[in-house]
Design a protein around this motif. Structure first.
Motif, PDB file in Angstrom:
ATOM      1  N   ALA A 181       6.268   1.981  -6.687  1.00 25.50           N
ATOM      2  CA  ALA A 181       6.463   0.562  -6.375  1.00 25.50           C
ATOM      3  C   ALA A 181       5.912   0.193  -5.006  1.00 25.50           C
ATOM      4  CB  ALA A 181       7.940   0.216  -6.451  1.00 25.50           C
ATOM      5  N   THR A 182       5.040   1.036  -4.430  1.00 28.67           N
ATOM      6  CA  THR A 182       4.494   0.750  -3.108  1.00 28.67           C
ATOM      7  C   THR A 182       3.592  -0.475  -3.146  1.00 28.67           C
ATOM      8  OG1 THR A 182       4.513   3.099  -2.577  1.00 28.67           O
ATOM      9  CG2 THR A 182       3.168   1.691  -1.179  1.00 28.67           C
ATOM     10  N   LEU A 183       3.760  -1.355  -2.179  1.00 31.25           N
ATOM     11  CA  LEU A 183       2.913  -2.533  -2.005  1.00 31.25           C
ATOM     12  C   LEU A 183       2.227  -2.441  -0.649  1.00 31.25           C
ATOM     13  CD1 LEU A 183       5.518  -5.245  -3.122  1.00 31.25           C
ATOM     14  CD2 LEU A 183       3.663  -4.326  -4.523  1.00 31.25           C
ATOM     15  N   SER A 184       1.136  -3.184  -0.489  1.00 28.65           N
ATOM     16  CA  SER A 184       0.529  -3.304   0.829  1.00 28.65           C
ATOM     17  C   SER A 184       0.072  -4.739   1.024  1.00 28.65           C
ATOM     18  CB  SER A 184      -0.674  -2.359   0.987  1.00 28.65           C
ATOM     19  OG  SER A 184      -1.772  -2.814   0.225  1.00 28.65           O
ATOM     20  N   GLY A 185       0.220  -5.227   2.224  1.00 32.66           N
ATOM     21  CA  GLY A 185      -0.212  -6.586   2.496  1.00 32.66           C
ATOM     22  C   GLY A 185      -0.296  -6.839   3.984  1.00 32.66           C
ATOM     23  N   ALA A 186      -1.277  -7.632   4.387  1.00 36.03           N
ATOM     24  CA  ALA A 186      -1.504  -7.895   5.804  1.00 36.03           C
ATOM     25  C   ALA A 186      -0.999  -9.278   6.175  1.00 36.03           C
ATOM     26  CB  ALA A 186      -2.991  -7.793   6.117  1.00 36.03           C
ATOM     27  N   GLN A 191       6.376  -8.137   8.110  1.00 34.31           N
ATOM     28  CA  GLN A 191       5.770  -7.655   9.348  1.00 34.31           C
ATOM     29  C   GLN A 191       6.194  -8.509  10.528  1.00 34.31           C
ATOM     30  OE1 GLN A 191       1.643  -7.638   7.930  1.00 34.31           O
ATOM     31  NE2 GLN A 191       1.527  -5.458   8.402  1.00 34.31           N
ATOM     32  N   ALA A 192       6.221  -9.814  10.324  1.00 39.36           N
ATOM     33  CA  ALA A 192       6.656 -10.703  11.404  1.00 39.36           C
ATOM     34  C   ALA A 192       8.090 -10.392  11.808  1.00 39.36           C
ATOM     35  CB  ALA A 192       6.518 -12.162  10.962  1.00 39.36           C
ATOM     36  N   GLU A 193       8.963 -10.142  10.824  1.00 37.16           N
ATOM     37  CA  GLU A 193      10.357  -9.809  11.108  1.00 37.16           C
ATOM     38  C   GLU A 193      10.465  -8.515  11.903  1.00 37.16           C
ATOM     39  OE1 GLU A 193      12.127  -9.590   7.275  1.00 37.16           O
ATOM     40  OE2 GLU A 193      11.933 -11.742   6.864  1.00 37.16           O
ATOM     41  N   ALA A 194       9.512  -7.589  11.669  1.00 39.03           N
ATOM     42  CA  ALA A 194       9.540  -6.292  12.358  1.00 39.03           C
ATOM     43  C   ALA A 194       8.668  -6.287  13.611  1.00 39.03           C
ATOM     44  CB  ALA A 194       9.072  -5.197  11.395  1.00 39.03           C
ATOM     45  N   VAL A 197       2.178  -6.909  14.490  1.00 40.95           N
ATOM     46  CA  VAL A 197       1.076  -7.867  14.525  1.00 40.95           C
ATOM     47  C   VAL A 197      -0.019  -7.386  13.586  1.00 40.95           C
ATOM     48  CG1 VAL A 197      -0.658  -8.980  15.958  1.00 40.95           C
ATOM     49  CG2 VAL A 197       1.623  -8.516  16.892  1.00 40.95           C
ATOM     50  N   ASP A 198      -0.372  -8.214  12.614  1.00 43.25           N
ATOM     51  CA  ASP A 198      -1.364  -7.815  11.629  1.00 43.25           C
ATOM     52  C   ASP A 198      -2.093  -9.056  11.125  1.00 43.25           C
ATOM     53  OD1 ASP A 198      -2.827  -6.162   9.981  1.00 43.25           O
ATOM     54  OD2 ASP A 198      -1.249  -5.875   8.491  1.00 43.25           O
ATOM     55  N   SER A 199      -3.212  -8.834  10.450  1.00 42.82           N
ATOM     56  CA  SER A 199      -3.996  -9.939   9.911  1.00 42.82           C
ATOM     57  C   SER A 199      -4.911  -9.405   8.828  1.00 42.82           C
ATOM     58  CB  SER A 199      -4.844 -10.581  11.009  1.00 42.82           C
ATOM     59  OG  SER A 199      -5.863  -9.684  11.430  1.00 42.82           O
ATOM     60  N   PRO A 200      -5.429 -10.264   7.945  1.00 46.66           N
ATOM     61  CA  PRO A 200      -6.406  -9.822   6.953  1.00 46.66           C
ATOM     62  C   PRO A 200      -7.624  -9.162   7.583  1.00 46.66           C
ATOM     63  CG  PRO A 200      -5.568 -11.987   6.371  1.00 46.66           C
ATOM     64  CD  PRO A 200      -5.027 -11.671   7.729  1.00 46.66           C
ATOM     65  N   GLU A 201      -8.025  -9.642   8.755  1.00 46.30           N
ATOM     66  CA  GLU A 201      -9.190  -9.065   9.430  1.00 46.30           C
ATOM     67  C   GLU A 201      -8.943  -7.609   9.799  1.00 46.30           C
ATOM     68  OE1 GLU A 201      -7.782 -11.967  10.203  1.00 46.30           O
ATOM     69  OE2 GLU A 201      -9.334 -13.292   9.374  1.00 46.30           O
ATOM     70  N   LEU A 202      -7.734  -7.292  10.258  1.00 43.78           N
ATOM     71  CA  LEU A 202      -7.414  -5.912  10.623  1.00 43.78           C
ATOM     72  C   LEU A 202      -7.393  -5.002   9.399  1.00 43.78           C
ATOM     73  CD1 LEU A 202      -4.605  -6.440  13.314  1.00 43.78           C
ATOM     74  CD2 LEU A 202      -6.963  -5.665  13.689  1.00 43.78           C
ATOM     75  N   LEU A 203      -6.861  -5.517   8.289  1.00 42.48           N
ATOM     76  CA  LEU A 203      -6.851  -4.722   7.068  1.00 42.48           C
ATOM     77  C   LEU A 203      -8.274  -4.474   6.577  1.00 42.48           C
ATOM     78  CD1 LEU A 203      -5.676  -3.315   4.637  1.00 42.48           C
ATOM     79  CD2 LEU A 203      -5.139  -5.544   3.634  1.00 42.48           C
ATOM     80  N   TYR A 204      -9.075  -5.506   6.565  1.00 39.87           N
ATOM     81  CA  TYR A 204     -10.465  -5.337   6.140  1.00 39.87           C
ATOM     82  C   TYR A 204     -11.185  -4.329   7.035  1.00 39.87           C
ATOM     83  CZ  TYR A 204     -15.377  -6.283   5.285  1.00 39.87           C
ATOM     84  OH  TYR A 204     -16.717  -6.141   5.001  1.00 39.87           O
ATOM     85  N   TYR A 257       0.203   8.848   2.129  1.00 42.57           N
ATOM     86  CA  TYR A 257      -1.100   8.203   2.015  1.00 42.57           C
ATOM     87  C   TYR A 257      -1.838   8.305   3.349  1.00 42.57           C
ATOM     88  CZ  TYR A 257       1.495   6.016  -1.810  1.00 42.57           C
ATOM     89  OH  TYR A 257       2.276   5.783  -2.911  1.00 42.57           O
ATOM     90  N   GLU A 258      -3.118   7.965   3.307  1.00 38.93           N
ATOM     91  CA  GLU A 258      -3.865   7.888   4.558  1.00 38.93           C
ATOM     92  C   GLU A 258      -3.270   6.773   5.418  1.00 38.93           C
ATOM     93  OE1 GLU A 258      -8.390   8.835   3.840  1.00 38.93           O
ATOM     94  OE2 GLU A 258      -7.646   7.509   2.279  1.00 38.93           O
ATOM     95  N   PRO A 259      -3.065   7.031   6.710  1.00 41.65           N
ATOM     96  CA  PRO A 259      -2.440   6.016   7.559  1.00 41.65           C
ATOM     97  C   PRO A 259      -3.385   4.858   7.861  1.00 41.65           C
ATOM     98  CG  PRO A 259      -3.106   7.902   8.870  1.00 41.65           C
ATOM     99  CD  PRO A 259      -3.356   8.285   7.439  1.00 41.65           C
ATOM    100  N   MET A 260      -2.834   3.658   7.925  1.00 44.19           N
ATOM    101  CA  MET A 260      -3.577   2.482   8.356  1.00 44.19           C
ATOM    102  C   MET A 260      -3.358   2.279   9.848  1.00 44.19           C
ATOM    103  SD  MET A 260      -2.917  -0.178   5.199  1.00 44.19           S
ATOM    104  CE  MET A 260      -3.465   0.212   3.535  1.00 44.19           C
ATOM    105  N   ASN A 261      -4.077   1.321  10.421  1.00 40.24           N
ATOM    106  CA  ASN A 261      -3.965   1.101  11.861  1.00 40.24           C
ATOM    107  C   ASN A 261      -2.620   0.523  12.253  1.00 40.24           C
ATOM    108  OD1 ASN A 261      -6.491   2.112  12.576  1.00 40.24           O
ATOM    109  ND2 ASN A 261      -7.512   0.187  12.115  1.00 40.24           N
ATOM    110  N   VAL A 262      -2.000  -0.239  11.338  1.00 41.57           N
ATOM    111  CA  VAL A 262      -0.658  -0.768  11.586  1.00 41.57           C
ATOM    112  C   VAL A 262       0.166  -0.559  10.325  1.00 41.57           C
ATOM    113  CG1 VAL A 262      -1.487  -2.516  13.210  1.00 41.57           C
ATOM    114  CG2 VAL A 262      -1.246  -3.102  10.799  1.00 41.57           C
ATOM    115  N   PRO A 263       1.487  -0.508  10.441  1.00 46.84           N
ATOM    116  CA  PRO A 263       2.324  -0.365   9.239  1.00 46.84           C
ATOM    117  C   PRO A 263       2.209  -1.612   8.360  1.00 46.84           C
ATOM    118  CG  PRO A 263       3.553   0.188  11.238  1.00 46.84           C
ATOM    119  CD  PRO A 263       2.287  -0.470  11.682  1.00 46.84           C
ATOM    120  N   ARG A 264       1.834  -1.426   7.096  1.00 43.66           N
ATOM    121  CA  ARG A 264       1.744  -2.569   6.192  1.00 43.66           C
ATOM    122  C   ARG A 264       2.008  -2.165   4.744  1.00 43.66           C
ATOM    123  NH1 ARG A 264      -4.035  -2.094   7.550  1.00 43.66           N
ATOM    124  NH2 ARG A 264      -3.879  -3.807   9.025  1.00 43.66           N
TER     125      ARG A 264
END
Length: 613
Positions: A181-186, A191-194, A197-204, A257-264
């Motif tokens: 049931a893992t999801l990912s989203g930028a 994320q704001a509650e936690a 700081v993230d954005s679609p640009e960072l995910l891309y 999984y492979e880590p992303m630059n920020v938790p998402r």
């Protein structure tokens, strides 16, 4: 659209009462007899049981029909009926690893008992109803009612289309019923509650950087990557707004999984995802905008020139049916249960845990329409599958991630990797890249002292093998687990170069004494091999999800070899292929979130196309 009556069997309980099917006796709980109960919620759809009762007790329970996955469901089919009889109740524990089948058995028994108590009316099995579509003309056909198909049908209906959904099983949800049931989203609200700081640009940029670090990927579709990045956060937020269970709501970077630059990445409950989306879809069914036809299997696309104009299917009664519509969306899932495709593109030997429905139907349809399969050579594999006889299904497997003591060797008897790797999971892909190891087989080795230690720690070598019965049985068979008093003898049994393995063990033992692995830098859970007997386990990769798929644009339209749109043909879900979105990465949550992102996009675009025809 050919409007015609379809014969669909109703999933209702059947009374096979040995006496009269009457209301319960005043002096007893049940009317004695034998009753059949049906659940539509097995892993493969319909599951049937026969329950025998006397006035106050369940005297027998038997599973009489099912389409469950052999091996995986066997423990539930064997143990749950006996547990229900012993407890005289359906309130028994489900079998770990077979919870869907367990729950379906309990539901079917409960349905039978309701008839035995006189609380439900028996209906003869095979009773049929003539079901007419609620509209004269379909605009969109959706093949498959998994998570992506549900979202595609919902979005197309919300955009004004009349939608027919063809589902070859008796339930919706598809592979999502047995997956994670893992999801990912930028840029999500969580994320704001936690304070992340993230954005679609960072995910891309994560997608771009990862593919650059592995030397580039000619098939990395930047258009799809950008669209996913821009819409993944709103997809997660939308699911959240519907009241889905998203766990502790804390974005993470799990080491699996492979880590992303920020938790998402977000973990939750897939059943809740299916329910909240299903509730919206049910409303469209009730409004007459969507017709879901279960046990109706798509067999071929109908084409006029280069355009897809409908689907041929087989109804439950075996009749051939044609459905015509301007737009068709393939939400047929992956090909993880299609051994031929897996061996064609990915492996020389492998196992699968995919449901039997993951047969790659959409891949065949795409080829029929002139589509091009891309990134098929890439697949997210899982290490440590252990073959059981001739079965293609993985029913046994070694616990790989962060498991103590084990070393990996190839058929030449040589180590090739730090078996545990970095604790943050950055090299998990390398550790589990079984497809790159000779005939994609890897041998895992323990000695007796290690096995005894693991038993004492209650850490079974095989996953979910808490009583060690699978391990003991495999050792006794000697087909995939090889046991011998010396390293050389064990190597010969396994077909490994004995001299090389002896040298490898001696070298590794020296590393343990020195406290440093000079070959691969391993630093954790190292222990010398010095106590026979020795055990060698032959393992192969196994598949839970596939990563390649037909090439498409960001409107979910399939493209031919010339990069031209195939008119009327769309896709969403696992068939899109995670690697077609993000390149050769294993970022968690891309596939599940993609069922929303691409499902919504495909439904909206297909409805718009149909409206123009």
């Amino acid at each position: 659209m050919k409007k015609k009556a379809l014969s669909l069997a109703l999933a209702l309980a059947l009374c096979l009462n040995l006496g009269a099917c009457s209301k319960k006796d005043k002096e007893g709980v049940y009317t004695p007899g034998a009753y059949v109960g049906i659940s539509e919620n097995g892993m493969g759809g319909k599951l049937t049981v026969e329950v025998t009762v006397d006035e106050n007790a369940i005297t027998a329970v038997e599973v009489t029909g099912h389409a469950e996955t052999a091996g995986i469901s066997d423990p539930a089919i064997e143990k749950i009926p006996a547990a229900i009889k012993e407890a005289n109740s359906t309130e028994v524990d489900s079998i770990s690893g077979a919870t869907i089948t367990s729950d379906a058995i309990k539901e079917a028994v409960a349905n039978a008992l309701a008839v035995a108590r006189g609380e439900a009316e028996p209906v003869k099995e095979g009773q049929t109803a003539n079901v007419e579509l609620p509209f004269d003309k379909a605009d969109v056909i959706v093949i498959g009612c998994g998570f992506a198909g549900m979202n595609a049908a919902l979005s197309a209906a919300e955009a004004g289309a009349n939608v027919v959904v063809l589902e070859k099983t008796g339930k919706r949800g598809g592979a999502a019923n047995v997956g994670g049931a893992t999801l990912s989203g930028a840029g999500t609200k969580m994320q704001a509650e936690a304070n992340v700081v993230d954005s679609p640009e960072l995910l891309y940029q994560d997608f771009v950087d990862k593919n650059a670090n592995i030397g580039g990927n000619a098939n990395f579709n930047e258009e799809l990557a950008r669209f996913y990045a821009e819409h993944s956060g709103e997809a997660v937020d939308w699911l959240d707004s519907l009241g889905a269970d998203l766990g502790d709501r804390i974005p993470k970077n799990p080491s699996l999984y492979e880590p992303m630059n920020v938790p998402r990445q977000y973990g939750g409950d897939m059943k809740s995802y299916l329910k909240v989306v299903g509730d919206l879809l049910d409303a469209q069914v009730e409004a007459g905008k969507v017709a879901i036809l279960y046990y109706t299997e798509a067999t071929e696309l109908i084409m006029e020139g280069a355009a897809v104009t409908g689907v041929k299917a087989t109804a439950q009664d075996g009749s051939e049916v044609e459905f015509l519509a301007p737009a068709t969306i393939m939400c047929t899932g992956g090909y993880g249960y299609n051994k031929e495709l897996l061996l064609e593109y990915n492996f020389k030997d492998c196992l699968t845990t995919c449901p039997e429905t993951s047969t790659g139907d959409g891949f065949r349809f795409a080829r029929q329409a002139g589509g091009v399969l891309q990134n098929m050579e890439h697949i997210s594999t899982y290490a440590g599958g252990v073959r059981d006889g001739d079965s293609f299904l993985k029913t046994m497997g070694v616990r790989i991630k962060d498991f103590p003591y084990m070393i990996f060797v190839n058929r030449e008897g040589q180590r090739f990797v730090d078996e545990l790797g970095a604790e943050d999971g950055t090299d998990y892909d390398e550790i589990t890249a079984w497809w790159g190891k000779g005939d994609n087989e890897v041998f895992i080795m323990f000695d007796q002292a290690m096995v005894d230690d693991l038993r004492a720690q209650e850490k079974p070598i095989f996953s979910y093998d808490n009583d060690w019965s699978q391990w003991d049985g495999a050792v006794e068979k000697g087909e995939q687990v090889f046991k011998a008093d010396t390293v050389a003898e064990a190597a010969k049994l396994a077909g490994i170069d004995a001299a090389n393995l002896e040298a490898t063990i001696a070298r590794y033992n020296g590393f343990v004494d020195a406290g440093k692995d000079a070959d691969f830098g391993r630093t954790r859970e190292m222990k010398k091999f010095e106590t026979g007997p020795y055990y060698i386990i032959r393992t192969v990769p196994y598949v839970m999800i596939t990563s390649g798929g037909p090439w498409m644009n960001d409107r979910c339209q399939l493209l031919n070899a010339d990069g031209e749109v195939i008119p009327g043909l769309y896709q969403a879900g696992e068939i899109v292929g995670g690697n077609n979105i993000s390149g050769h990465t294993t970022y968690g949550g891309v596939q599940n979130t993609g069922c929303i992102v691409w499902g919504k996009q495909a439904g909206t675009q297909a409805a718009a196309y149909a409206a123009q025809q």
